[in-house]
Every structure is written in structure tokens, then in C-alpha cells.
Design an enzyme around this catalytic site. Sequence first.
Site, PDB file in Angstrom:
ATOM      1  N   HIS A 132       0.864  -1.196   0.000  1.00 24.58           N
ATOM      2  CA  HIS A 132       0.000   0.000   0.000  1.00 24.58           C
ATOM      3  C   HIS A 132       0.892   1.234   0.000  1.00 24.58           C
ATOM      4  O   HIS A 132       1.392   1.651   1.047  1.00 24.58           O
ATOM      5  CB  HIS A 132      -0.908   0.018   1.225  1.00 24.58           C
ATOM      6  CG  HIS A 132      -1.945   1.084   1.192  1.00 24.58           C
ATOM      7  ND1 HIS A 132      -3.239   0.877   1.624  1.00 24.58           N
ATOM      8  CD2 HIS A 132      -1.921   2.383   0.766  1.00 24.58           C
ATOM      9  CE1 HIS A 132      -3.947   1.985   1.480  1.00 24.58           C
ATOM     10  NE2 HIS A 132      -3.151   2.921   0.963  1.00 24.58           N
ATOM     11  N   HIS A 167       1.472   5.325  -1.705  1.00 22.17           N
ATOM     12  CA  HIS A 167       1.015   6.472  -2.492  1.00 22.17           C
ATOM     13  C   HIS A 167       2.229   7.171  -3.098  1.00 22.17           C
ATOM     14  O   HIS A 167       3.005   7.813  -2.390  1.00 22.17           O
ATOM     15  CB  HIS A 167       0.229   7.453  -1.613  1.00 22.17           C
ATOM     16  CG  HIS A 167      -1.070   6.895  -1.118  1.00 22.17           C
ATOM     17  ND1 HIS A 167      -2.236   6.961  -1.840  1.00 22.17           N
ATOM     18  CD2 HIS A 167      -1.376   6.241   0.038  1.00 22.17           C
ATOM     19  CE1 HIS A 167      -3.211   6.386  -1.167  1.00 22.17           C
ATOM     20  NE2 HIS A 167      -2.717   5.937  -0.027  1.00 22.17           N
ATOM     21  N   ARG A 208       1.900   9.387  -5.643  1.00 21.71           N
ATOM     22  CA  ARG A 208       1.434  10.665  -6.206  1.00 21.71           C
ATOM     23  C   ARG A 208       1.797  10.754  -7.688  1.00 21.71           C
ATOM     24  O   ARG A 208       2.102   9.761  -8.329  1.00 21.71           O
ATOM     25  CB  ARG A 208       1.968  11.853  -5.394  1.00 21.71           C
ATOM     26  CG  ARG A 208       1.649  11.809  -3.902  1.00 21.71           C
ATOM     27  CD  ARG A 208       0.191  11.604  -3.597  1.00 21.71           C
ATOM     28  NE  ARG A 208      -0.115  11.817  -2.179  1.00 21.71           N
ATOM     29  CZ  ARG A 208      -1.134  11.257  -1.548  1.00 21.71           C
ATOM     30  NH1 ARG A 208      -1.953  10.438  -2.207  1.00 21.71           N
ATOM     31  NH2 ARG A 208      -1.349  11.503  -0.274  1.00 21.71           N
ATOM     32  N   LYS A 261      -8.889  -1.239  -6.234  1.00 25.26           N
ATOM     33  CA  LYS A 261      -9.011  -0.568  -4.935  1.00 25.26           C
ATOM     34  C   LYS A 261     -10.424  -0.054  -4.749  1.00 25.26           C
ATOM     35  O   LYS A 261     -10.962   0.685  -5.579  1.00 25.26           O
ATOM     36  CB  LYS A 261      -8.010   0.598  -4.839  1.00 25.26           C
ATOM     37  CG  LYS A 261      -8.085   1.381  -3.518  1.00 25.26           C
ATOM     38  CD  LYS A 261      -7.772   0.495  -2.308  1.00 25.26           C
ATOM     39  CE  LYS A 261      -7.875   1.283  -1.005  1.00 25.26           C
ATOM     40  NZ  LYS A 261      -6.666   2.057  -0.708  1.00 25.26           N
ATOM     41  N   HIS A 307     -10.453   0.073   1.406  1.00 27.07           N
ATOM     42  CA  HIS A 307     -10.408   1.058   2.487  1.00 27.07           C
ATOM     43  C   HIS A 307     -11.654   0.807   3.324  1.00 27.07           C
ATOM     44  O   HIS A 307     -12.762   1.205   2.957  1.00 27.07           O
ATOM     45  CB  HIS A 307     -10.397   2.477   1.925  1.00 27.07           C
ATOM     46  CG  HIS A 307     -10.293   3.533   2.977  1.00 27.07           C
ATOM     47  ND1 HIS A 307      -9.185   4.349   3.111  1.00 27.07           N
ATOM     48  CD2 HIS A 307     -11.139   3.904   3.973  1.00 27.07           C
ATOM     49  CE1 HIS A 307      -9.371   5.175   4.133  1.00 27.07           C
ATOM     50  NE2 HIS A 307     -10.548   4.924   4.666  1.00 27.07           N
ATOM     51  N   HIS A 329      -4.767  -1.234   5.866  1.00 23.43           N
ATOM     52  CA  HIS A 329      -4.497  -0.358   7.005  1.00 23.43           C
ATOM     53  C   HIS A 329      -5.528  -0.479   8.130  1.00 23.43           C
ATOM     54  O   HIS A 329      -6.107   0.505   8.569  1.00 23.43           O
ATOM     55  CB  HIS A 329      -4.335   1.101   6.575  1.00 23.43           C
ATOM     56  CG  HIS A 329      -5.397   1.642   5.662  1.00 23.43           C
ATOM     57  ND1 HIS A 329      -6.748   1.522   5.903  1.00 23.43           N
ATOM     58  CD2 HIS A 329      -5.292   2.331   4.495  1.00 23.43           C
ATOM     59  CE1 HIS A 329      -7.423   2.108   4.945  1.00 23.43           C
ATOM     60  NE2 HIS A 329      -6.566   2.599   4.068  1.00 23.43           N
ATOM     61  N   ASP A 347       0.840   2.499   3.678  1.00 26.14           N
ATOM     62  CA  ASP A 347      -0.050   3.635   3.417  1.00 26.14           C
ATOM     63  C   ASP A 347       0.709   4.952   3.561  1.00 26.14           C
ATOM     64  O   ASP A 347       0.172   5.945   4.051  1.00 26.14           O
ATOM     65  CB  ASP A 347      -1.266   3.614   4.348  1.00 26.14           C
ATOM     66  CG  ASP A 347      -2.343   4.621   3.931  1.00 26.14           C
ATOM     67  OD1 ASP A 347      -2.328   5.074   2.766  1.00 26.14           O
ATOM     68  OD2 ASP A 347      -3.190   4.963   4.788  1.00 26.14           O
ATOM     69  N   HIS A 400       1.908  14.647   1.460  1.00 25.05           N
ATOM     70  CA  HIS A 400       1.250  15.877   1.024  1.00 25.05           C
ATOM     71  C   HIS A 400       2.241  17.026   1.193  1.00 25.05           C
ATOM     72  O   HIS A 400       3.075  16.993   2.114  1.00 25.05           O
ATOM     73  CB  HIS A 400       0.005  16.183   1.862  1.00 25.05           C
ATOM     74  CG  HIS A 400      -1.116  15.209   1.667  1.00 25.05           C
ATOM     75  ND1 HIS A 400      -1.958  15.239   0.585  1.00 25.05           N
ATOM     76  CD2 HIS A 400      -1.531  14.170   2.437  1.00 25.05           C
ATOM     77  CE1 HIS A 400      -2.851  14.270   0.685  1.00 25.05           C
ATOM     78  NE2 HIS A 400      -2.612  13.604   1.809  1.00 25.05           N
ATOM     79  N   ALA A 417      -5.319  14.345   4.997  1.00 25.31           N
ATOM     80  CA  ALA A 417      -5.062  13.116   5.742  1.00 25.31           C
ATOM     81  C   ALA A 417      -3.926  12.345   5.098  1.00 25.31           C
ATOM     82  O   ALA A 417      -3.902  12.152   3.885  1.00 25.31           O
ATOM     83  CB  ALA A 417      -6.317  12.257   5.785  1.00 25.31           C
TER      84      ALA A 417
END
Length: 358
Positions: A24, A26, A28, A113, A150, A188, A261, A265, A277
Site C-alpha cells: 500500500h 502512495h 502521487r 481498490k 479502504h 491499514h 499507506d 502531502h 489526511a
Amino acid sequence: MAPITTYPVPEGTRLTITLPDDFHHHFRDGPATANVLEHCVQQFGRAIAMPNLKPPVTTTEKALAYRDHLLGSLPKELPHGSFEPLMTLYLTDNTTPEEIAKAYATGHIKACKYYPAGATTNSDAGVTDVKKTYPALRKMAELGMMLCIHSEVSTPGIDIFDREPTFIEEIIKPLVKDMPDLKITMEHISTKEAVHYVNSAPDNVKASITCHHLLYNRNALLVGGIKPHFYCLPILKRETHREALLGAATSGSNKFFLGTDSAPHPVEAKESACGCAGAYTAHAALQLYAEAFESAGAMDKLEGFCSHHGADHYGLPRNATTITLEKKAWTVPDRYAFGPSKVRPLRAGETVAWSIVS
């Protein structure tokens, strides 16, 4: 090497394990992807790439284009020789069985997902009614394709701390009953209720756990002032839930495995009146997992959780290379580059007890 089961582990102790995968992550989009990959490839041989971009990765063509972007953003020097992004499709009410078959046939798209609409970052195009996805899910079950979930409801009026247990009762249990052959990862997980459910569920249902949910409870977010870099979804819970998660992760059960996860950001988007988040852990994820396992006197269970259980659940061969950790503290920088901005990592300005040495 004899198993390490003492706490605390003596300084200078080394531990070599099979190279882990992250199920998992991210990455971006745009130039920031290269910054994230610089960290990810230090610790992982493969990683599931989350599809909640703007716009979301809803088709095979978009997933393959995103894969090309990830491969083109890799560092020139790969510390473990190679790195493979494992692609996902963003499931919607309108995803067709034909699209599922097309994606699976590429060999590169390993999962879909499921985001409940409005549950987390860039999830507005997510699922509004699980029954609308059943044609696609039946095709996934037929093909042996993974469903990553999720596992929180986004229903107005449901307390944010109760959204995972509610999802289990309202969505997961009926879904597993209706689709007994569908491979599912509850991603998660963050509650003792989820631990209990996964332990009691059929073998096709397993769960990933983040390092921040193993190390922190909601006091880290709320005590002494709001600390936005601990704000993530699912939100950090009470200590009793953290203890249940740590017990599950360190139990040796193949029901639980690594999924960071890690969700970066720009710092200005986190430190704002309405902060995003996500906790950024890609810079030190494996070392933070090692801290959690050390705290439980369970370093002998780290390799299974990080390197074996997830690959086995996905039907992937375990990595052939290894990675070595050393009990040697280092200080996390206050910021890392993130495209034209910066990202503030978890444990910024503080120490991490373990280091990667090879």
C-alpha cells in the site's frame, strides 16, 4: 543467525531478512513521484501503487500510463537491483467485468481498490453502493484478482472512530458471504474489531497494517495541541486498539502483513486550516516497523510480516534478495523534497532506532 527475541535489542545488532514489499503506497503524480521513489526503493522490491490520483486511475490505459510514469521516475541507481510497481485500478460503480479482464490480462495490474465515496483523499469517485460493483467483483473472483479495501464507511453521522467497525458489519461480512472466492485485503486496519474479524474470517481475507498504527495512538495527534502530521485515515485510535494491532502483527499469523499507506502531502497542505489526511513514512518505514516489533520482543517475526505474508497472499514469489538492518539510531530530517514543495516526514527532527545498512 539466532532469533532476536529480547527487548531492548543491544545497539549494533544486525538483522538480515528477505527484501520486503509494500502492499500500500502512495507515489502521487508529477515531479514529486521521483522524490517518493527515492525513499521507497531503499526498502522494498515491489509496491502496490494506489490509484487515487486526480483524475483517478479507473481504466487499464490509465494504469499502464501511470506505470510508465513510475518507471520513468525511478532513480538511476537501485540499491537492490530492481523495483517493480504493482498497479491497481480505482473501482467505481461503473467498472465493468470487461475492464477487469482487460486489466488482469496485462500482467501488470494486480488489484482493484475499493474506496467508499468520500472516505479519504481523492475518493469522491469511489463506490456508492457495493452491490453496484458485484459484476466486476465476480470477474475478479473468477480471475483470482485482489480486492483492496479502504474499510471505513463514509456515512454522515457515523463517528470517525467507529467507521471501521461499522464497515465490517455493514459491508465486509455480507461481501465475504456473497463472494467466498474473492481475494480481499482489508488495508491499514486500525481497530481491535478488525483484528478479531480478520482472525475469524476465511483464508481469502487478510489485512495490512501500517507502522504508524503500530507505534502511535490518538494521543499523538491530539495531546498538547493538534499535530497535523499524525492525521491520517483511518484515524489513530485508542491505545487498546494499537495494542491489538501490535499483537496481530507480531503474532506470526499470515493473516497480517506490511502495507505502509505512506501518503505524502506538501507541507502547506498539511499545516492548514483543513489539513490533508496522510502520514509520510516512506523514508523510514521498515526501520519503524522494526521499532514496533522490537517493542514486542518479536524481531523473529519481522521477516514474515514484512517479506512473506503479503507476497504469499498476492500469489507473488518472495523476493530473492535480502536487506540488513542495524540497531543504530539516526535523526530524521525536518523536511524532504516533494516536487516543487517539501514534505514533513513522520518523526521529523527525532530519532529512529534502526538503520538500513545494506
